[in-house]
Structure formats: C-alpha cells, structure tokens
Design an enzyme around this catalytic site. Structure first.
Site, PDB file in Angstrom:
ATOM      1  N   THR A 144       0.571  -9.693  -3.705  1.00 19.54           N
ATOM      2  CA  THR A 144      -0.226  -9.121  -2.627  1.00 19.54           C
ATOM      3  C   THR A 144      -1.505  -9.925  -2.399  1.00 19.54           C
ATOM      4  O   THR A 144      -2.067 -10.498  -3.336  1.00 19.54           O
ATOM      5  CB  THR A 144      -0.573  -7.644  -2.947  1.00 19.54           C
ATOM      6  OG1 THR A 144      -1.440  -7.151  -1.939  1.00 19.54           O
ATOM      7  CG2 THR A 144      -1.260  -7.481  -4.284  1.00 19.54           C
ATOM      8  N   SER A 179      -7.450  -1.945  -7.103  1.00 18.90           N
ATOM      9  CA  SER A 179      -6.869  -0.674  -7.585  1.00 18.90           C
ATOM     10  C   SER A 179      -6.000  -1.009  -8.804  1.00 18.90           C
ATOM     11  O   SER A 179      -5.669  -2.175  -9.038  1.00 18.90           O
ATOM     12  CB  SER A 179      -5.986  -0.027  -6.511  1.00 18.90           C
ATOM     13  OG  SER A 179      -4.778  -0.764  -6.358  1.00 18.90           O
ATOM     14  N   TYR A 181      -2.950  -0.391  -8.994  1.00 17.89           N
ATOM     15  CA  TYR A 181      -1.745  -1.019  -8.426  1.00 17.89           C
ATOM     16  C   TYR A 181      -1.961  -2.517  -8.223  1.00 17.89           C
ATOM     17  O   TYR A 181      -1.155  -3.341  -8.680  1.00 17.89           O
ATOM     18  CB  TYR A 181      -1.352  -0.365  -7.083  1.00 17.89           C
ATOM     19  CG  TYR A 181      -0.623  -1.354  -6.196  1.00 17.89           C
ATOM     20  CD1 TYR A 181       0.678  -1.765  -6.492  1.00 17.89           C
ATOM     21  CD2 TYR A 181      -1.260  -1.940  -5.087  1.00 17.89           C
ATOM     22  CE1 TYR A 181       1.321  -2.721  -5.713  1.00 17.89           C
ATOM     23  CE2 TYR A 181      -0.623  -2.892  -4.313  1.00 17.89           C
ATOM     24  CZ  TYR A 181       0.669  -3.276  -4.634  1.00 17.89           C
ATOM     25  OH  TYR A 181       1.291  -4.238  -3.879  1.00 17.89           O
ATOM     26  N   HIS A 182      -3.047  -2.873  -7.526  1.00 15.46           N
ATOM     27  CA  HIS A 182      -3.271  -4.298  -7.240  1.00 15.46           C
ATOM     28  C   HIS A 182      -3.400  -5.090  -8.541  1.00 15.46           C
ATOM     29  O   HIS A 182      -2.995  -6.254  -8.614  1.00 15.46           O
ATOM     30  CB  HIS A 182      -4.523  -4.479  -6.367  1.00 15.46           C
ATOM     31  CG  HIS A 182      -4.343  -4.066  -4.923  1.00 15.46           C
ATOM     32  ND1 HIS A 182      -4.692  -2.814  -4.461  1.00 15.46           N
ATOM     33  CD2 HIS A 182      -3.835  -4.731  -3.853  1.00 15.46           C
ATOM     34  CE1 HIS A 182      -4.419  -2.735  -3.156  1.00 15.46           C
ATOM     35  NE2 HIS A 182      -3.898  -3.876  -2.762  1.00 15.46           N
ATOM     36  N   LYS A 185      -0.194  -6.487  -9.920  1.00 20.74           N
ATOM     37  CA  LYS A 185       0.287  -7.716  -9.268  1.00 20.74           C
ATOM     38  C   LYS A 185      -0.362  -8.945  -9.902  1.00 20.74           C
ATOM     39  O   LYS A 185       0.253 -10.002 -10.020  1.00 20.74           O
ATOM     40  CB  LYS A 185      -0.023  -7.666  -7.771  1.00 20.74           C
ATOM     41  CG  LYS A 185       0.710  -6.560  -7.031  1.00 20.74           C
ATOM     42  CD  LYS A 185       2.201  -6.862  -6.918  1.00 20.74           C
ATOM     43  CE  LYS A 185       2.925  -5.848  -6.075  1.00 20.74           C
ATOM     44  NZ  LYS A 185       4.363  -6.091  -5.977  1.00 20.74           N
TER      45      LYS A 185
HETATM   46  P1  NAD Z   1       8.744   0.651  -1.099  1.00 23.93           P
HETATM   47  O1  NAD Z   1       8.158   1.611  -2.070  1.00 23.93           O
HETATM   48  O2  NAD Z   1       9.134   1.137   0.245  1.00 23.93           O
HETATM   49  O3  NAD Z   1      10.014  -0.075  -1.761  1.00 23.93           O
HETATM   50  C1  NAD Z   1      10.104  -0.399  -3.108  1.00 23.93           C
HETATM   51  C2  NAD Z   1      11.524  -0.082  -3.562  1.00 23.93           C
HETATM   52  O4  NAD Z   1      11.656  -0.455  -4.946  1.00 23.93           O
HETATM   53  C3  NAD Z   1      11.852   1.397  -3.457  1.00 23.93           C
HETATM   54  O5  NAD Z   1      13.072   1.577  -2.778  1.00 23.93           O
HETATM   55  C4  NAD Z   1      11.938   1.869  -4.915  1.00 23.93           C
HETATM   56  O6  NAD Z   1      12.879   2.914  -5.083  1.00 23.93           O
HETATM   57  C5  NAD Z   1      12.311   0.586  -5.647  1.00 23.93           C
HETATM   58  N1  NAD Z   1      11.849   0.516  -7.052  1.00 23.93           N
HETATM   59  C6  NAD Z   1      10.587   0.715  -7.515  1.00 23.93           C
HETATM   60  N2  NAD Z   1      10.558   0.545  -8.857  1.00 23.93           N
HETATM   61  C7  NAD Z   1      11.815   0.209  -9.240  1.00 23.93           C
HETATM   62  C8  NAD Z   1      12.419  -0.090 -10.496  1.00 23.93           C
HETATM   63  N3  NAD Z   1      11.718  -0.070 -11.632  1.00 23.93           N
HETATM   64  N4  NAD Z   1      13.734  -0.404 -10.529  1.00 23.93           N
HETATM   65  C9  NAD Z   1      14.472  -0.408  -9.383  1.00 23.93           C
HETATM   66  N5  NAD Z   1      13.954  -0.116  -8.173  1.00 23.93           N
HETATM   67  C10 NAD Z   1      12.643   0.201  -8.103  1.00 23.93           C
HETATM   68  O7  NAD Z   1       7.704  -0.562  -0.977  1.00 23.93           O
HETATM   69  P2  NAD Z   1       7.625  -1.718   0.126  1.00 23.93           P
HETATM   70  O8  NAD Z   1       6.577  -1.362   1.101  1.00 23.93           O
HETATM   71  O9  NAD Z   1       8.983  -2.052   0.584  1.00 23.93           O
HETATM   72  O10 NAD Z   1       7.053  -2.909  -0.759  1.00 23.93           O
HETATM   73  C11 NAD Z   1       7.946  -3.793  -1.416  1.00 23.93           C
HETATM   74  C12 NAD Z   1       7.172  -4.802  -2.233  1.00 23.93           C
HETATM   75  O11 NAD Z   1       6.321  -5.555  -1.384  1.00 23.93           O
HETATM   76  C13 NAD Z   1       6.279  -4.184  -3.305  1.00 23.93           C
HETATM   77  O12 NAD Z   1       6.334  -4.963  -4.472  1.00 23.93           O
HETATM   78  C14 NAD Z   1       4.898  -4.242  -2.689  1.00 23.93           C
HETATM   79  O13 NAD Z   1       3.920  -4.336  -3.674  1.00 23.93           O
HETATM   80  C15 NAD Z   1       4.977  -5.496  -1.846  1.00 23.93           C
HETATM   81  N6  NAD Z   1       4.070  -5.436  -0.677  1.00 23.93           N
HETATM   82  C16 NAD Z   1       4.203  -4.457   0.262  1.00 23.93           C
HETATM   83  C17 NAD Z   1       3.324  -4.423   1.344  1.00 23.93           C
HETATM   84  C18 NAD Z   1       3.391  -3.358   2.404  1.00 23.93           C
HETATM   85  O14 NAD Z   1       2.494  -3.338   3.278  1.00 23.93           O
HETATM   86  N7  NAD Z   1       4.389  -2.485   2.407  1.00 23.93           N
HETATM   87  C19 NAD Z   1       2.333  -5.399   1.458  1.00 23.93           C
HETATM   88  C20 NAD Z   1       2.223  -6.384   0.471  1.00 23.93           C
HETATM   89  C21 NAD Z   1       3.108  -6.393  -0.600  1.00 23.93           C
HETATM   90  N1  USQ Z   2      -7.764   2.281   5.446  1.00 22.93           N
HETATM   91  C1  USQ Z   2      -8.492   3.011   6.376  1.00 22.93           C
HETATM   92  N2  USQ Z   2      -7.936   4.149   6.874  1.00 22.93           N
HETATM   93  C2  USQ Z   2      -6.701   4.591   6.499  1.00 22.93           C
HETATM   94  C3  USQ Z   2      -5.957   3.846   5.572  1.00 22.93           C
HETATM   95  C4  USQ Z   2      -6.524   2.695   5.052  1.00 22.93           C
HETATM   96  O1  USQ Z   2      -9.605   2.641   6.740  1.00 22.93           O
HETATM   97  O2  USQ Z   2      -6.284   5.651   7.001  1.00 22.93           O
HETATM   98  C5  USQ Z   2      -8.323   1.042   4.892  1.00 22.93           C
HETATM   99  C6  USQ Z   2      -8.406   1.007   3.375  1.00 22.93           C
HETATM  100  O3  USQ Z   2      -9.585   1.618   2.903  1.00 22.93           O
HETATM  101  C7  USQ Z   2      -8.337  -0.481   3.093  1.00 22.93           C
HETATM  102  C8  USQ Z   2      -7.476  -1.016   4.228  1.00 22.93           C
HETATM  103  O4  USQ Z   2      -7.454  -0.010   5.227  1.00 22.93           O
HETATM  104  O5  USQ Z   2      -9.614  -1.045   3.200  1.00 22.93           O
HETATM  105  C9  USQ Z   2      -6.054  -1.328   3.812  1.00 22.93           C
HETATM  106  O6  USQ Z   2      -5.498  -0.168   3.214  1.00 22.93           O
HETATM  107  P1  USQ Z   2      -3.907   0.086   3.216  1.00 22.93           P
HETATM  108  O7  USQ Z   2      -3.661   1.444   2.673  1.00 22.93           O
HETATM  109  O8  USQ Z   2      -3.350  -0.257   4.529  1.00 22.93           O
HETATM  110  O9  USQ Z   2      -3.412  -1.081   2.249  1.00 22.93           O
HETATM  111  P2  USQ Z   2      -3.528  -1.274   0.691  1.00 22.93           P
HETATM  112  O10 USQ Z   2      -3.950  -0.067  -0.030  1.00 22.93           O
HETATM  113  O11 USQ Z   2      -4.318  -2.518   0.443  1.00 22.93           O
HETATM  114  O12 USQ Z   2      -2.018  -1.526   0.285  1.00 22.93           O
HETATM  115  C10 USQ Z   2      -1.020  -2.021   1.186  1.00 22.93           C
HETATM  116  C11 USQ Z   2       0.322  -1.825   0.520  1.00 22.93           C
HETATM  117  C12 USQ Z   2       0.371  -2.646  -0.763  1.00 22.93           C
HETATM  118  C13 USQ Z   2       0.037  -4.093  -0.455  1.00 22.93           C
HETATM  119  C14 USQ Z   2      -1.274  -4.227   0.288  1.00 22.93           C
HETATM  120  C15 USQ Z   2      -1.519  -5.623   0.802  1.00 22.93           C
HETATM  121  O13 USQ Z   2       0.550  -0.442   0.240  1.00 22.93           O
HETATM  122  O14 USQ Z   2       1.651  -2.537  -1.346  1.00 22.93           O
HETATM  123  O15 USQ Z   2      -0.023  -4.812  -1.645  1.00 22.93           O
HETATM  124  O16 USQ Z   2      -1.241  -3.383   1.460  1.00 22.93           O
HETATM  125  S1  USQ Z   2      -3.217  -6.067   0.703  1.00 22.93           S
HETATM  126  O17 USQ Z   2      -4.016  -5.059   1.397  1.00 22.93           O
HETATM  127  O18 USQ Z   2      -3.348  -7.367   1.316  1.00 22.93           O
HETATM  128  O19 USQ Z   2      -3.546  -6.090  -0.713  1.00 22.93           O
END
Ligand code: NAD
Ligand code: USQ
Length: 382
Positions: A144, A179, A181-182, A185
């Site tokens: 991320t 966070s 979570y982050h 990564k």
């Molecule tokens: P998502 O939660 O929709 O999909 C993740 C999938 O992985 C789910 O279907 C879940 O059931 C499966 N999963 C989780 N843990 C598992 C495990 N231990 N074994 C098998 N399956 C498992 O998430 P997404 O939005 O599709 O994100 C996918 C990836 O991309 C994540 O790693 C996330 O961190 C990364 N990412 C997402 C975004 C975003 O904006 N959605 C942005 C940047 C990075």
């Molecule tokens: N935010 C608002 N209002 C909202 C929701 C979010 O102002 O209603 C703000 C948050 O405070 C933050 C920004 O928008 O400053 C982004 O938040 P987000 O919830 O869209 O994204 P984030 O929590 O960073 O996580 C999402 C995905 C994660 C991925 C990440 C990419 O859930 O899996 O890793 O985006 S990044 O942001 O580049 O790290």
C-alpha cells in the site's frame, strides 16, 4: 501462465481473476471467505448484491467456457497451501488475501492482533511455499502507498538514494504507516525483501493507492459477476463512500480539515497493473516496488468532485467536516512518484465526471441496501 489469485473473492481480487482468465491465463483462486464473515460481524453488507463465489465462477464458465478453479482455505493453513502449490505449480502468485481495513485493525487489541497474524503470517507462509515448492514463482504482492505515510519530501518508488556523511547508498524509502493494518504491509515488505535476499525469490511489491469504482469489462457481463462495493465506515474507502453518501442523501463525511491527500486509481487500472506485473517478472533475488496509483487528491477535492457529479443528476449534497476519528496529518505536502507501471504500458483511466456519474448510478440502483447506521465512523484511533 498458471496464476494463483489469493483473495480472489474480494473487491480487487475478483475482477483481477476474471481479467486474467479473459486474457487466457490459467487462473486459480484461493480465498477463505473471511471478508464475507466480517460483514456478518459488522452487521454490514456490500451495496451491490454479490453472488457466492461458486455461482460467480459457474457463471463465468457458462459465458466464456473458461474455468477458474477455486480453493477455499486459509493462507495460514500451511498444509492447505502446500496442496494448492503442488496441484497448481504457479508461475505467478498474486497475493491480495489480507485484512485490508485500517479502521478494522484499530477496533481493539483483538482486531489488531488478528490483522497482524492473518497478514504477516499468511504472507510468510506464501514465501515459504514458494521457496519449498516453486522457487521460480513470481510473487506479486499487494502492498500500500500508506507504507510511506505522508513525509515532507517526494515519495520515490520503493527506494531512495541517500548521501550521508560523504557516502552514498540506495536504501528502502522510510516508512511511516498510519494504522496497525498499514504496519502489517511494512512488515510484509521487510519479510519479502529478506526472502528475496537470502533465498533468491522474485517479487514485485505493488504499493497501491486507494481504489475506487466497482465494475470492469468482465464484471459488467452479468449481474452474477458484479463486484462488491463497500460503504460502511470500516471497509468503505474515501471516494466510494462519498459517492454512496451522495446517492443516499447522507452528508459527505470529510474527516477533519480534509487536506489528507492520497494516491487513487480506478479498479480498471488495478487489474491491468496486476497483468503488467505478472508479464514482467522480477529477477531471481530481486524485490521490485511499483507505486500503483494514477492521480492524487485531497479528500476535500474528492468531496467537491462528487458534489458536482451529484448535482449533474439533480441530487443535492452537503459536505460536512466531521471530527476526525483517525490520528493523521490533515494538511501536508504530498508528491509521490508513479512512473514505472506507466513505463510498462499502463494507460490510466482518469477520474472524470463521467466516471463519477457511472459509479453514482450503480450506487443509486442499490441504495435501499445501505444500512444507514453503518455510515458514520465509530472506530477511533485513540
Ligand atoms: P477485500 O477484503 O475485499 O479482499 C481480500 C480477500 O482476501 C477477501 O475475499 C478475504 O476473504 C480474503 N482473505 C483474507 N485473509 C485471507 C487468508 N488468510 N486466507 C485466504 N483468504 C483471505 O480487500 P481488497 O479491497 O480486495 O484488497 C485486496 C488487497 O489489496 C489487500 O491486500 C489490500 O491491502 C490491498 N489494497 C487494497 C486497496 C483498496 O483500496 N481496496 C488499496 C491498496 C491496497
Ligand atoms: N476519509 C475521510 N472521510 C471518509 C473516509 C475516509 O475523510 O469518510 C479520509 C481518511 O481519514 C484518510 C483518507 O480519507 O485520510 C483515506 O482513507 P480510506 O479509508 O479511503 O483509505 P485507507 O484507510 O488509507 O485504506 C484504503 C484501503 C487499504 C489501502 C489504502 C491505500 O482500505 O486497504 O491500503 O486505502 S493508501 O491510503 O494509499 O494507504
């Protein structure tokens, strides 16, 4: 290519599995369905109704004749992962399968620990499986942009050349994640880098920005193939949330001052970036890092753009600056590089009013599914 898409039932994974299958790759999905279980835990849902994974792949086969194999199981069960590696002998392992919500990881100690166990240990298992069974397999790992945080200097793609006391080196770019979570990564990136160095694994770490949109050419082919679309305060991400808020007449929730700037990309570009990464494998022993986003916006700018799109459909919106549940910079410098995927051939789908109106229409179609109580944030960082 034989490609495993781990997390292939999720928001990014499902359209990617379809896209790679459409391109003629031999695709298998691994997923333990935990994302669907988390919906139950949070009493939440996807705005779009989503079919079961079984129904999804059956529909794909009916429409295209192409088979996507499904392995339902957990990356943390090494025996299961071993079996999949032995059956599939993957040339690329696309790893989406992690707990991806920052707020979810900040609910309490249990959720922070679950996120760390699931993400860090799952990824370690994948590294060991590659080493043991398919040492040539290319790991394409979803990281991320949030690994870097928001430093007061330009963000490079993974590495930075540093001159210190008269000596120079190219080193990993400093990490300041926002966070638990982050943080997982960042830990993953370190573990992958170590595995590349000591075992000669090949890996690409895609530092992806926030993904918006929901449909791709493949998911549009039938309602059964529709992608999930999250709106709740735990899993919904900024732009998609704002669009759904506009569709339902909810205030647009800008957290704090709204100067928080991030890299964003359309889901249609996510699937293409994965293809580009798979087609251009890293060398043995190399960890490549690509910053995967196409444009940067502050949340304030996004709220304005969504307002304009809503107004064009005669929908009135109110943008509200609400108290920020997170601890983060609300006004900051942000200039991140993202040229490597463009150099490989990515042609970005940019965030036009047309694109916004399209997503808004999908949200309006299913707006009665939104559970209003899930929209305002309840999880706080402190
Ligand atoms: P998502 O939660 O929709 O999909 C993740 C999938 O992985 C789910 O279907 C879940 O059931 C499966 N999963 C989780 N843990 C598992 C495990 N231990 N074994 C098998 N399956 C498992 O998430 P997404 O939005 O599709 O994100 C996918 C990836 O991309 C994540 O790693 C996330 O961190 C990364 N990412 C997402 C975004 C975003 O904006 N959605 C942005 C940047 C990075
Ligand atoms: N935010 C608002 N209002 C909202 C929701 C979010 O102002 O209603 C703000 C948050 O405070 C933050 C920004 O928008 O400053 C982004 O938040 P987000 O919830 O869209 O994204 P984030 O929590 O960073 O996580 C999402 C995905 C994660 C991925 C990440 C990419 O859930 O899996 O890793 O985006 S990044 O942001 O580049 O790290």
């Amino acid at each position: 290519m034989r490609i495993i898409v781990a997390g292939g039932d999720g928001f990014c994974g499902w359209p990617t599995a379809l896209y790679l299958s459409e391109k003629g790759h031999d695709v298998s999905i691994i997923d333990n369905m935990v994302r669907r279980k988390i919906d139950e835990e949070l009493h939440s849902n996807s705005v779009t109704p989503i079919a079961s994974l079984e129904e999804r792949v059956a529909k794909w086969k009916e429409l295209t004749g192409k088979e996507i194999k499904v392995y339902e199981g957990d990356l943390n069960h090494y025996d299961f992962l071993t079996l999949v590696f032995k059956n599939e002998r993957p040339e690329a392992f696309v790893h989406f399968a992690e707990q991806r919500s920052a707020p979810y990881s900040m609910i309490d100690r249990e959720h922070a620990i679950y996120t760390h166990n699931n993400n860090v240990n799952g990824n370690l298992n994948v590294l060991y499986a590659i080493k043991e069974f398919e040492p040539d397999c290319h790991l394409v790992k979803l990281g991320t942009m949030g690994e870097y945080g928001q430093p007061n200097i330009d963000i490079e793609e993974g590495y930075i050349e540093i001159e210190h006391k008269g000596r120079k080196d190219t080193l990993p770019f400093p990490k300041q994640p926002g966070s638990f979570y982050h943080l997982t990564k960042v830990h993953d990136t370190h573990n992958i880098q170590f595995a590349c160095r000591i075992w000669g694994i090949r890996a690409t770490d895609l530092h992806q920005g926030v993904v918006y949109g929901l449909e791709t050419n493949e998911t549009r082919r039938d309602p059964v193939l529709t992608n999930r679309l999250d709106y709740d305060a735990v899993f919904g991400t900024a732009l998609n949330r704002f669009i759904i808020q506009a569709a339902t007449g909810h205030d647009i929730t800008v957290y704090g001052a709204g100067g928080q700037t991030r890299g964003y990309l359309n889901i249609e570009d996510t699937v293409r970036c994965i293809e580009l990464a798979c087609e251009n494998p890293a060398d043995r022993g190399e960890l490549r890092v690509y910053n995967q986003f196409t444009e940067s916006f502050s949340v304030k700018e996004l709220a304005e753009m969504v307002t304009k799109a809503a107004n064009s459909l005669d929908i009135e919106t109110t943008v509200k600056n609400i108290e920020n549940p997170r601890v983060e910079k609300e006004e900051h410098y942000y200039n991140a590089m993202a040229t490597k995927l463009i150099d490989l051939g990515l042609e970005p789908h940019l965030l036009t009013q047309e694109v916004l109106v399209d997503i808004l229409k999908a949200a309006i179609e299913h707006k009665e599914r939104v559970i209003k109580d899930n929209v305002m944030p309840k999880v706080t960082w402190k």
